[in-house]
Every structure is written in structure tokens, then in C-alpha cells.
Design a protein around this motif. Structure first.
Motif, PDB file in Angstrom:
ATOM      1  N   VAL A 112      39.099  37.644  38.726  1.00 25.08           N
ATOM      2  CA  VAL A 112      40.101  38.622  39.125  1.00 25.08           C
ATOM      3  C   VAL A 112      39.852  39.003  40.577  1.00 25.08           C
ATOM      4  N   ALA A 113      40.931  39.173  41.350  1.00 23.34           N
ATOM      5  CA  ALA A 113      40.838  39.636  42.736  1.00 23.34           C
ATOM      6  C   ALA A 113      41.529  40.991  42.831  1.00 23.34           C
ATOM      7  N   HIS A 114      40.740  42.038  43.109  1.00 24.83           N
ATOM      8  CA  HIS A 114      41.282  43.386  43.242  1.00 24.83           C
ATOM      9  C   HIS A 114      40.724  44.051  44.489  1.00 24.83           C
ATOM     10  N   LEU A 115      41.417  45.074  44.933  1.00 24.11           N
ATOM     11  CA  LEU A 115      41.082  45.810  46.148  1.00 24.11           C
ATOM     12  C   LEU A 115      39.936  46.787  45.901  1.00 24.11           C
ATOM     13  N   LEU A 116      38.948  46.759  46.781  1.00 26.57           N
ATOM     14  CA  LEU A 116      37.830  47.706  46.697  1.00 26.57           C
ATOM     15  C   LEU A 116      38.271  49.028  47.305  1.00 26.57           C
ATOM     16  N   ILE A 117      38.328  50.081  46.483  1.00 25.03           N
ATOM     17  CA  ILE A 117      38.756  51.376  46.994  1.00 25.03           C
ATOM     18  C   ILE A 117      37.580  52.280  47.347  1.00 25.03           C
ATOM     19  N   ARG A 118      36.432  52.063  46.694  1.00 21.51           N
ATOM     20  CA  ARG A 118      35.232  52.831  47.066  1.00 21.51           C
ATOM     21  C   ARG A 118      34.013  52.262  46.332  1.00 21.51           C
ATOM     22  N   THR A 119      32.829  52.681  46.770  1.00 19.97           N
ATOM     23  CA  THR A 119      31.594  52.334  46.069  1.00 19.97           C
ATOM     24  C   THR A 119      30.948  53.615  45.581  1.00 19.97           C
ATOM     25  N   ILE A 161      30.044  43.582  52.111  1.00 19.49           N
ATOM     26  CA  ILE A 161      31.147  44.139  51.325  1.00 19.49           C
ATOM     27  C   ILE A 161      31.477  45.521  51.853  1.00 19.49           C
ATOM     28  N   ALA A 162      32.777  45.733  52.165  1.00 14.08           N
ATOM     29  CA  ALA A 162      33.217  47.010  52.728  1.00 14.08           C
ATOM     30  C   ALA A 162      34.478  47.493  52.017  1.00 14.08           C
ATOM     31  N   SER A 163      34.725  48.789  52.116  1.00  8.63           N
ATOM     32  CA  SER A 163      35.927  49.372  51.554  1.00  8.63           C
ATOM     33  C   SER A 163      37.153  48.636  52.089  1.00  8.63           C
ATOM     34  N   ARG A 164      38.140  48.463  51.251  1.00 11.22           N
ATOM     35  CA  ARG A 164      39.396  47.759  51.534  1.00 11.22           C
ATOM     36  C   ARG A 164      39.269  46.246  51.535  1.00 11.22           C
ATOM     37  N   ASP A 165      38.101  45.729  51.168  1.00 13.92           N
ATOM     38  CA  ASP A 165      37.976  44.286  50.949  1.00 13.92           C
ATOM     39  C   ASP A 165      38.646  43.940  49.623  1.00 13.92           C
ATOM     40  N   VAL A 166      39.107  42.723  49.507  1.00 14.09           N
ATOM     41  CA  VAL A 166      39.622  42.226  48.232  1.00 14.09           C
ATOM     42  C   VAL A 166      38.501  41.388  47.628  1.00 14.09           C
ATOM     43  N   LEU A 167      37.892  41.921  46.563  1.00 10.78           N
ATOM     44  CA  LEU A 167      36.768  41.241  45.930  1.00 10.78           C
ATOM     45  C   LEU A 167      37.239  40.377  44.761  1.00 10.78           C
ATOM     46  N   VAL A 168      36.576  39.255  44.596  1.00 10.52           N
ATOM     47  CA  VAL A 168      36.811  38.382  43.448  1.00 10.52           C
ATOM     48  C   VAL A 168      35.624  38.585  42.518  1.00 10.52           C
ATOM     49  N   PHE A 169      35.904  38.912  41.261  1.00 14.88           N
ATOM     50  CA  PHE A 169      34.812  39.173  40.317  1.00 14.88           C
ATOM     51  C   PHE A 169      35.110  38.536  38.974  1.00 14.88           C
ATOM     52  N   SER A 170      34.040  38.334  38.225  1.00 15.61           N
ATOM     53  CA  SER A 170      34.131  37.751  36.889  1.00 15.61           C
ATOM     54  C   SER A 170      34.258  38.868  35.868  1.00 15.61           C
ATOM     55  N   THR A 171      35.098  38.643  34.862  1.00 17.64           N
ATOM     56  CA  THR A 171      35.268  39.637  33.798  1.00 17.64           C
ATOM     57  C   THR A 171      34.354  39.356  32.608  1.00 17.64           C
ATOM     58  N   GLY A 172      33.453  38.422  32.783  1.00 17.25           N
ATOM     59  CA  GLY A 172      32.525  38.110  31.710  1.00 17.25           C
ATOM     60  C   GLY A 172      32.787  36.763  31.073  1.00 17.25           C
ATOM     61  N   GLY A 173      34.020  36.314  31.088  1.00 17.07           N
ATOM     62  CA  GLY A 173      34.360  34.997  30.554  1.00 17.07           C
ATOM     63  C   GLY A 173      34.588  34.037  31.710  1.00 17.07           C
ATOM     64  N   LYS A 181      22.577  55.813  39.151  1.00 14.67           N
ATOM     65  CA  LYS A 181      21.209  55.471  38.741  1.00 14.67           C
ATOM     66  C   LYS A 181      20.581  54.420  39.650  1.00 14.67           C
ATOM     67  N   GLY A 182      20.776  54.586  40.946  1.00 18.73           N
ATOM     68  CA  GLY A 182      20.162  53.687  41.913  1.00 18.73           C
ATOM     69  C   GLY A 182      20.839  52.341  42.087  1.00 18.73           C
ATOM     70  N   GLN A 183      21.949  52.125  41.399  1.00 20.01           N
ATOM     71  CA  GLN A 183      22.663  50.855  41.523  1.00 20.01           C
ATOM     72  C   GLN A 183      24.040  51.104  42.119  1.00 20.01           C
ATOM     73  N   ARG A 184      24.462  50.206  43.008  1.00 19.46           N
ATOM     74  CA  ARG A 184      25.785  50.302  43.618  1.00 19.46           C
ATOM     75  C   ARG A 184      26.826  49.695  42.682  1.00 19.46           C
ATOM     76  N   TRP A 185      27.905  50.449  42.488  1.00 17.16           N
ATOM     77  CA  TRP A 185      29.027  49.998  41.671  1.00 17.16           C
ATOM     78  C   TRP A 185      30.276  49.987  42.523  1.00 17.16           C
ATOM     79  N   TYR A 186      31.123  48.995  42.302  1.00 16.51           N
ATOM     80  CA  TYR A 186      32.356  48.847  43.056  1.00 16.51           C
ATOM     81  C   TYR A 186      33.529  49.339  42.226  1.00 16.51           C
ATOM     82  N   ILE A 187      34.320  50.221  42.818  1.00 16.33           N
ATOM     83  CA  ILE A 187      35.508  50.747  42.157  1.00 16.33           C
ATOM     84  C   ILE A 187      36.704  50.007  42.762  1.00 16.33           C
ATOM     85  N   LEU A 188      37.367  49.232  41.923  1.00 10.79           N
ATOM     86  CA  LEU A 188      38.449  48.354  42.369  1.00 10.79           C
ATOM     87  C   LEU A 188      39.749  48.749  41.685  1.00 10.79           C
TER      88      LEU A 188
END
Length: 108
Positions: free
Chosen positions: A22-29, A6-18, A33-40
Motif C-alpha cells: 500500500v502507498a499512503h501519505l505520511l501525515i506525522r510520526t 523518511i519525512a512528513s508528506r512522503d508517500v510511503l510504501v508499506f506491507s500489510t502483512g501479506g 514506547k521508544g519506537q517510531r510509528w508512522y501515521i499514514l
């Protein structure tokens, strides 16, 4: 998808819990607290989405088909377009908001 692919500017598909995906653009990580989060961010959004954890990522878009043409999302032309989109889209949205305010002001 492996996290290291996974790299910046990828279009990630993620679950919203249900059941919704959703497919959104990854703008940064971000590391929180030691965990990587994706900002889309979606194409027509001014602000980014709430951070998404790796456990919510289902995959990434590798190609887009439009009008019978297939566009690879890992190509240099697509990456250049996405880079420009990240800069120009917020500016265009801001300019539109200012223009709408100006139009609402009525002169005596």
C-alpha cells in the motif's frame, strides 16, 4: 530506505502483512514506547490508518507518472500541494457528509 530519509508528506510504501503493498501519505510520526510509528492516510480516507512500524516500510514513492508527465514527490510544488491536500481534503469530506444529511431531510 534509511529511517532518517523518511519525512512528513512522503508517500510511503508499506506491507500489510501479506503480499499486498500500500502507498499512503505520511501525515506525522509518533514515538510510542521508544519506537517510531508512522501515521499514514490514503487519499480518500477521513481517518488515518493504524500506525505502521519501520519494519513494515518497503520504500517511498519518489515520482508519480500521470498522462505522460513525471511528477517528483520531493519537489516544492508537490510538497505545497500535499500540505493543502492535508487541510482541504478532510474539510471537503466533512462538507459532503453534511450536505448528504441535509439532502436526506425531507420538508413537509
Amino acid at each position: 530506505i534509511p529511517e532518517e530519509e523518511i519525512a512528513s508528506r512522503d508517500v510511503l510504501v508499506f506491507s500489510t502483512g501479506g503480499e499486498k503493498l500500500v502507498a499512503h501519505l505520511l501525515i506525522r510520526t509518533e514515538e510510542i514506547k521508544g519506537q517510531r510509528w508512522y501515521i499514514l492516510r490514503g487519499d480518500f480516507r477521513w481517518a488515518p490508518d493504524p500506525p505502521v512500524g519501520y519494519d513494515s516500510v518497503v520504500g517511498k514513492v519518489v515520482a508519480i507518472e500521470r498522462r505522460g508527465k513525471t511528477i517528483a514527490t520531493n519537489g516544492s510544488l508537490h510538497r505545497l500541494w500535499v500540505g493543502l491536500w492535508l487541510v482541504l481534503r478532510p474539510l471537503a469530506l466533512r462538507a459532503r457528509a453534511v450536505w448528504m444529511k441535509i439532502r436526506r431531510v425531507r420538508l413537509p
